[in-house]
Each structure stands twice: as C-alpha cells, then as structure tokens.
Design a protein around this motif. Structure first.
Motif, PDB file in Angstrom:
ATOM      1  N   LYS A  13       0.801  -1.064   0.015  1.00 21.60           N
ATOM      2  CA  LYS A  13       0.032  -0.144   0.155  1.00 21.60           C
ATOM      3  C   LYS A  13       0.853   1.355  -0.039  1.00 21.60           C
ATOM      4  CE  LYS A  13      -0.787   0.197   5.061  1.00 21.60           C
ATOM      5  NZ  LYS A  13      -1.631   0.133   6.124  1.00 21.60           N
ATOM      6  N   ARG A  14       2.031   1.048   0.426  1.00 19.27           N
ATOM      7  CA  ARG A  14       3.141   2.366   0.402  1.00 19.27           C
ATOM      8  C   ARG A  14       3.379   2.605  -0.967  1.00 19.27           C
ATOM      9  NH1 ARG A  14       7.092   0.033   4.613  1.00 19.27           N
ATOM     10  NH2 ARG A  14       6.622  -1.800   3.316  1.00 19.27           N
ATOM     11  N   CYS A  15       3.235   1.850  -1.874  1.00 21.05           N
ATOM     12  CA  CYS A  15       3.539   2.110  -3.392  1.00 21.05           C
ATOM     13  C   CYS A  15       2.443   2.296  -4.216  1.00 21.05           C
ATOM     14  CB  CYS A  15       4.328   0.705  -3.874  1.00 21.05           C
ATOM     15  SG  CYS A  15       5.603   0.258  -3.061  1.00 21.05           S
ATOM     16  N   ALA A  16       1.125   2.723  -3.472  1.00 22.57           N
ATOM     17  CA  ALA A  16       0.105   2.915  -4.286  1.00 22.57           C
ATOM     18  C   ALA A  16       0.200   4.477  -4.876  1.00 22.57           C
ATOM     19  CB  ALA A  16      -1.204   3.183  -3.663  1.00 22.57           C
ATOM     20  N   ALA A  17      -0.228   4.552  -6.360  1.00 17.92           N
ATOM     21  CA  ALA A  17      -0.271   5.812  -6.811  1.00 17.92           C
ATOM     22  C   ALA A  17      -1.078   6.840  -6.402  1.00 17.92           C
ATOM     23  CB  ALA A  17      -0.480   5.386  -8.314  1.00 17.92           C
ATOM     24  N   PHE A  18      -2.569   6.065  -5.943  1.00 19.33           N
ATOM     25  CA  PHE A  18      -3.400   6.952  -5.208  1.00 19.33           C
ATOM     26  C   PHE A  18      -4.262   6.174  -4.171  1.00 19.33           C
ATOM     27  CE2 PHE A  18      -3.171   8.247  -9.692  1.00 19.33           C
ATOM     28  CZ  PHE A  18      -2.972   9.487  -9.723  1.00 19.33           C
ATOM     29  N   THR A  19      -4.625   6.871  -3.364  1.00 15.18           N
ATOM     30  CA  THR A  19      -5.334   6.447  -2.287  1.00 15.18           C
ATOM     31  C   THR A  19      -6.883   7.116  -1.867  1.00 15.18           C
ATOM     32  OG1 THR A  19      -3.373   6.247  -0.732  1.00 15.18           O
ATOM     33  CG2 THR A  19      -5.598   5.628   0.383  1.00 15.18           C
ATOM     34  N   ILE A  20      -7.728   6.237  -1.972  1.00 16.79           N
ATOM     35  CA  ILE A  20      -9.274   6.813  -1.982  1.00 16.79           C
ATOM     36  C   ILE A  20      -9.507   6.661  -0.410  1.00 16.79           C
ATOM     37  CG2 ILE A  20     -11.432   6.588  -2.745  1.00 16.79           C
ATOM     38  CD1 ILE A  20     -10.447   5.264  -5.179  1.00 16.79           C
ATOM     39  N   GLU A  21      -9.930   7.679   0.173  1.00 15.71           N
ATOM     40  CA  GLU A  21     -10.513   7.745   1.672  1.00 15.71           C
ATOM     41  C   GLU A  21     -11.835   8.647   1.871  1.00 15.71           C
ATOM     42  OE1 GLU A  21      -7.547  10.011   3.989  1.00 15.71           O
ATOM     43  OE2 GLU A  21      -5.923   8.571   3.608  1.00 15.71           O
ATOM     44  N   HIS A  31     -21.897   7.848   1.736  1.00 16.64           N
ATOM     45  CA  HIS A  31     -22.272   8.946   2.196  1.00 16.64           C
ATOM     46  C   HIS A  31     -22.073  10.056   1.089  1.00 16.64           C
ATOM     47  CE1 HIS A  31     -22.469   7.086   6.279  1.00 16.64           C
ATOM     48  NE2 HIS A  31     -23.640   7.766   6.506  1.00 16.64           N
ATOM     49  N   ARG A  32     -21.338   9.418   0.085  1.00 18.76           N
ATOM     50  CA  ARG A  32     -20.888  10.360  -1.102  1.00 18.76           C
ATOM     51  C   ARG A  32     -19.938  11.431  -0.288  1.00 18.76           C
ATOM     52  NH1 ARG A  32     -22.979   6.430  -2.693  1.00 18.76           N
ATOM     53  NH2 ARG A  32     -24.387   6.357  -4.245  1.00 18.76           N
ATOM     54  N   THR A  33     -18.835  11.162   0.211  1.00 18.91           N
ATOM     55  CA  THR A  33     -17.842  12.045   0.727  1.00 18.91           C
ATOM     56  C   THR A  33     -16.545  11.424   0.589  1.00 18.91           C
ATOM     57  OG1 THR A  33     -18.130  11.329   3.076  1.00 18.91           O
ATOM     58  CG2 THR A  33     -19.593  13.476   2.333  1.00 18.91           C
ATOM     59  N   CYS A  34     -16.065  11.281  -0.247  1.00 12.11           N
ATOM     60  CA  CYS A  34     -14.558  10.541  -0.803  1.00 12.11           C
ATOM     61  C   CYS A  34     -13.681  11.585  -1.394  1.00 12.11           C
ATOM     62  CB  CYS A  34     -14.885   9.587  -1.691  1.00 12.11           C
ATOM     63  SG  CYS A  34     -15.656   8.069  -0.818  1.00 12.11           S
ATOM     64  N   LYS A  35     -12.213  11.365  -1.018  1.00 10.33           N
ATOM     65  CA  LYS A  35     -11.267  12.197  -1.927  1.00 10.33           C
ATOM     66  C   LYS A  35     -10.139  10.964  -2.336  1.00 10.33           C
ATOM     67  CE  LYS A  35     -11.417  16.452   1.361  1.00 10.33           C
ATOM     68  NZ  LYS A  35     -10.756  17.110   2.376  1.00 10.33           N
ATOM     69  N   VAL A  36      -9.555  11.488  -3.442  1.00 12.19           N
ATOM     70  CA  VAL A  36      -8.792  10.705  -4.244  1.00 12.19           C
ATOM     71  C   VAL A  36      -7.208  11.669  -3.871  1.00 12.19           C
ATOM     72  CG1 VAL A  36      -7.951   9.706  -6.285  1.00 12.19           C
ATOM     73  CG2 VAL A  36     -10.267   9.935  -5.967  1.00 12.19           C
ATOM     74  N   LEU A  37      -6.533  10.964  -3.126  1.00 10.28           N
ATOM     75  CA  LEU A  37      -5.254  11.637  -2.909  1.00 10.28           C
ATOM     76  C   LEU A  37      -3.924  10.870  -3.669  1.00 10.28           C
ATOM     77  CD1 LEU A  37      -5.783  11.276   0.985  1.00 10.28           C
ATOM     78  CD2 LEU A  37      -6.168  13.476  -0.408  1.00 10.28           C
ATOM     79  N   ASP A  38      -2.889  11.827  -4.065  1.00  9.13           N
ATOM     80  CA  ASP A  38      -1.997  11.235  -4.745  1.00  9.13           C
ATOM     81  C   ASP A  38      -0.933  10.846  -3.580  1.00  9.13           C
ATOM     82  OD1 ASP A  38      -0.634  13.328  -3.751  1.00  9.13           O
ATOM     83  OD2 ASP A  38      -0.508  14.374  -5.739  1.00  9.13           O
ATOM     84  N   GLU A  39       0.329  10.360  -4.162  1.00 14.57           N
ATOM     85  CA  GLU A  39       1.502  10.100  -3.231  1.00 14.57           C
ATOM     86  C   GLU A  39       1.782  11.148  -2.525  1.00 14.57           C
ATOM     87  OE1 GLU A  39       3.901   6.866  -6.058  1.00 14.57           O
ATOM     88  OE2 GLU A  39       3.521   8.871  -6.833  1.00 14.57           O
ATOM     89  N   CYS A  40       1.726  12.412  -2.620  1.00 10.37           N
ATOM     90  CA  CYS A  40       2.041  13.494  -1.917  1.00 10.37           C
ATOM     91  C   CYS A  40       0.845  13.774  -0.851  1.00 10.37           C
ATOM     92  CB  CYS A  40       2.751  14.458  -2.722  1.00 10.37           C
ATOM     93  SG  CYS A  40       4.188  14.179  -3.431  1.00 10.37           S
ATOM     94  N   ARG A  41      -0.083  13.109  -0.954  1.00  2.00           N
ATOM     95  CA  ARG A  41      -1.335  13.189   0.145  1.00  2.00           C
ATOM     96  C   ARG A  41      -1.990  14.699  -0.554  1.00  2.00           C
ATOM     97  NH1 ARG A  41      -3.493   9.790   2.757  1.00  2.00           N
ATOM     98  NH2 ARG A  41      -4.427  11.191   4.038  1.00  2.00           N
ATOM     99  N   ARG A  42      -2.133  14.883  -1.891  1.00  2.84           N
ATOM    100  CA  ARG A  42      -2.830  16.344  -2.565  1.00  2.84           C
ATOM    101  C   ARG A  42      -4.042  15.512  -2.923  1.00  2.84           C
ATOM    102  NH1 ARG A  42       2.345  18.194  -5.818  1.00  2.84           N
ATOM    103  NH2 ARG A  42       2.076  16.079  -6.488  1.00  2.84           N
ATOM    104  N   VAL A  43      -5.037  16.416  -2.806  1.00  2.00           N
ATOM    105  CA  VAL A  43      -6.234  16.032  -3.323  1.00  2.00           C
ATOM    106  C   VAL A  43      -6.436  16.318  -4.721  1.00  2.00           C
ATOM    107  CG1 VAL A  43      -8.798  16.351  -3.314  1.00  2.00           C
ATOM    108  CG2 VAL A  43      -7.354  16.708  -1.102  1.00  2.00           C
TER     109      VAL A  43
END
Length: 214
Positions: free
Chosen positions: A143-151, A156-168
């Motif tokens: 998971k540390r090598c993931a290109a993007f993380t979805i949180e 509830h339709r409240t999600c963010k896609v974050l890149d490797e630098c934690r930018r939305v």
C-alpha cells in the motif's frame, strides 16, 4: 524579537486571507461534474454525467447487478475506459482499468492495463478511513507504493482521491440544492476534479467505488 499582539493578529489575518484566495483560485480551476446514478437508455441501469453547463459528458449503460466488465463511454457512446474484475485464488476482487473497449476482439489489451484498484480491508488495524488503493499498471504491491489512495465514505458520497504526496486530486461530494428543504439524496452527487487530473479516470474510480460499496 517581541511581536506586538496587534501586528501578530494582522499578520495572521493576512495569512488566512491569502490561503482563502489560493483555495478560491484552485476551486475556480476545478472541473465540477454532476453524476446521476441512472442510465438515459430505457431498460438499462447505469450512470449519466453532465458538466456545469448541462452538457452530457460521460455515460454508462451496461450496469446490471455486479458485472465483471463496466465500460465508461463519452456522450456519443464511444468507449473511453473499461474496468474488468478479476479474482485470483479466491482472494479479494481486483479491478483493472484499460483504455477503450476490451472484448473478445481485443484480448491483447488485457496484458497492459492502465492501473489496478484493490479494495482496502481493515483487519484489526490500519486506517479505517481508507477505502481503496490504486496501483500503476498491473502490479498489486504494498500500500505504500500506491499511486493514489481513496479515503472517506462512498455510502455518504464524501470521498477524496489523494496522490502519493497526499494532495487531493478528485473529490466526491453530496450535491447541494439551491432551494431550501430540497435534497438530491445519494443518487445524484458531485464529482470535483482538480487541475491536472483526468476527469474520465476520476469517473472510472467512482464506478469502482460503486461496485465495492453499493
């Protein structure tokens, strides 16, 4: 050096104003799409996506149950991205995203997916806010090598896609009505795509979240 309280307060206010201006500038550059969990084609289930001017941008019509293949099309019906489900040795489903249409005539494309997406499963520990990881190519790595993380929470339709630098880079939000006491519910929501991120790929991630959490 001692800072007078008044000057310190003014400095803080200026800094906060600069941050607000920066946020407003970023928001003005974002692409706002309205996602309707409904197909425009009779007898089909799917999604309809329109832009801020009311123009049809994307559509999904082949969405019945939990299909092993989902195709995202543009307004004219041309296939843009195809998401294919795979299960290996009885483990969790993985979704692979390919350009264009993937079918019997284009099996060679299965060798070169754009990315693979895996649902995050929290077993006794881990970040419960994480919903999925997006990996480049066909590799399902740490998971540390993931290109993007979805949180967040797709339910509830409240999600963010974050890149490797934690930018939305993209967000899913509840759609707010201009009229009071009017709610769109969860069938109509917003997809906010930040500058530099592909809106079609963002919509593909929405489709995969819908598969995982609906």
């Amino acid at each position: 050096m001692k800072v007078f309280p008044r000057l310190k307060s003014v400095s803080r206010a200026v800094h906060e104003e600069q941050e607000r201006e920066h946020d407003d500038e970023v928001k003005s550059l974002c692409t706002s799409l309205t996602v309707w969990r409904k197909s425009l084609v009779m007898s089909c289930k799917g999604f309809t996506v329109i832009d801020s001017y009311g123009n049809l941008v994307y559509r999904v019509d082949n969405y019945i149950g939990r299909p092993n293949e989902v195709t995202l099309m543009d307004a004219s019906g041309k296939s843009i991205l195809t998401m294919c489900r795979r299960r290996k040795l009885g483990l969790l489903d993985s979704w692979f995203v390919y350009e264009g249409e993937v079918g019997n005539q284009r099996r060679s494309k299965l060798e070169s997916p754009i990315c693979c997406v895996r649902k995050h499963v929290n077993i006794l520990h881990g970040n419960t806010n994480v919903k999925a990881y997006v990996y480049r190519g066909a590799s399902l790595s740490d998971k540390r090598c993931a290109a993007f993380t979805i949180e967040g929470s797709y339910a509830h339709r409240t999600c963010k896609v974050l890149d490797e630098c934690r930018r939305v880079v993209a967000e899913i939000r509840r759609k707010e009505a201009n009229t009071k006491n009017v709610s769109f519910g969860i069938e109509i929501f917003q997809l906010i795509v930040h500058p530099g991120f592909d809106s079609a790929f963002a919509m593909a991630l929405v489709l995969l979240l819908d598969q995982m959490f609906s």
